[in-house]
Write an enzyme that holds these catalytic residues in place. Structure first.
Site, short mmCIF file in Angstrom:
data_model
loop_
_atom_site.label_atom_id
_atom_site.label_comp_id
_atom_site.label_asym_id
_atom_site.label_seq_id
_atom_site.Cartn_x
_atom_site.Cartn_y
_atom_site.Cartn_z
N LYS A 59 -51.41 -23.48 6.96
CA LYS A 59 -49.98 -23.55 7.30
C LYS A 59 -49.18 -24.13 6.13
CE LYS A 59 -50.86 -24.07 12.26
NZ LYS A 59 -52.33 -24.31 12.22
N GLY A 95 -41.43 -22.80 -3.49
CA GLY A 95 -42.13 -21.58 -3.87
C GLY A 95 -43.20 -21.77 -4.93
N ASN A 96 -42.87 -22.47 -6.02
CA ASN A 96 -43.84 -22.64 -7.10
C ASN A 96 -45.11 -23.34 -6.63
OD1 ASN A 96 -42.23 -21.39 -8.98
ND2 ASN A 96 -41.38 -23.27 -9.83
#
EC number: 4.1.1.23
Length: 240
Positions: A64, A69-70
């Protein structure tokens, strides 16, 4: 015996030693296992590798993931070296897109979590989640995840049929926890269904933990669930 990989058994045990012992008891009855956060510090990734490489099992790593993002992309790129089959991330579109970038070139399915099957509207209100029917929120999150490139979604069996009907769901996977055999204790799950009902509603894989893991005879429990999945009540709709 050819195991039905639509059944995923959650190895909800303390460590890799216990997980391997359970998998050995289940033998050829089960071919797909979920390893979650609870076992991560107990050798979960090592167990995933052993089950995959030494025993030919499929592996679903339930992490999960949720971050910028990176970070998600880097985490997925690292995890993809373990030859996993499924990996979960939160369903936010930026997370899904980053995870797909991290999994590029690997045969790893990215599954987006919609709303946990242990939650209902009261729980969402307590967490300040936007108002609305849980069913509708799940459908909205599923559609957004599919549009972002998710290979599938994690959702309760109660929303499975409606998700399957979404245009965006064509060719995508629906994986459902919250599965309890008829008459079984619900535990902490709130939006549940039987194995037969889930399959009939178009689910691709069901995830079952305690009804197998805590059974006096886990193999017999798994075989009973498999029998429910192939009963006349479990005929999935034609997707053509």
């Amino acid at each position: 015996m050819l195991a039905d990989d639509r059944l995923i058994v959650a190895l909800d045990v303390p460590n890799a030693v216990a997980g391997l012992a359970l998998a050995e008891r289940l033998g050829d009855a089960v071919s797909f296992y979920k390893i979650g956060l609870g076992m991560l510090t107990g050798g979960g990734l090592a167990l995933a590798n052993e089950l995959k490489q030494e025993h030919g099992k499929r592996i679903f790593l339930d992490m999960k993931l949720f971050d910028i993002g990176n970070t998600v992309e880097a985490a997925v790129r690292g995890l993809s070296q373990f030859d996993l089959d499924f990996l979960t991330v939160h369903g936010d579109p930026h997370v899904v897109r980053a995870a797909k970038e991290g999994a590029a070139g690997k045969d790893l399915k990215i599954l987006a979590v919609t709303i946990l099957t242990s939650l209902n509207r009261d729980d969402l209100d307590a967490s300040l989640i936007k108002p609305g029917d849980v069913h509708d929120l799940v459908l909205e999150r599923a559609a957004r995840a599919f549009e972002a490139g998710a290979d599938g979604v994690i959702a309760s069996p109660q929303e499975a049929a409606a998700i399957r009907a979404l245009p965006e769901a064509a060719g995508r996977l629906i994986v459902t926890p919250g599965i309890r055999p008829a008459g079984a204790d619900l535990g902490d799950q709130k939006r549940v269904a039987t194995p037969a009902n889930a399959i009939a509603d178009g689910v691709d894989h069901i995830v079952v933990g305690r009804p197998v893991v805590h059974a006096p005879d886990p193999r017999a429990a798994a075989l009973s669930i498999l029998a429910e999945m192939t009963s006349p009540q479990a005929v999935a709709p034609n997707r053509s």
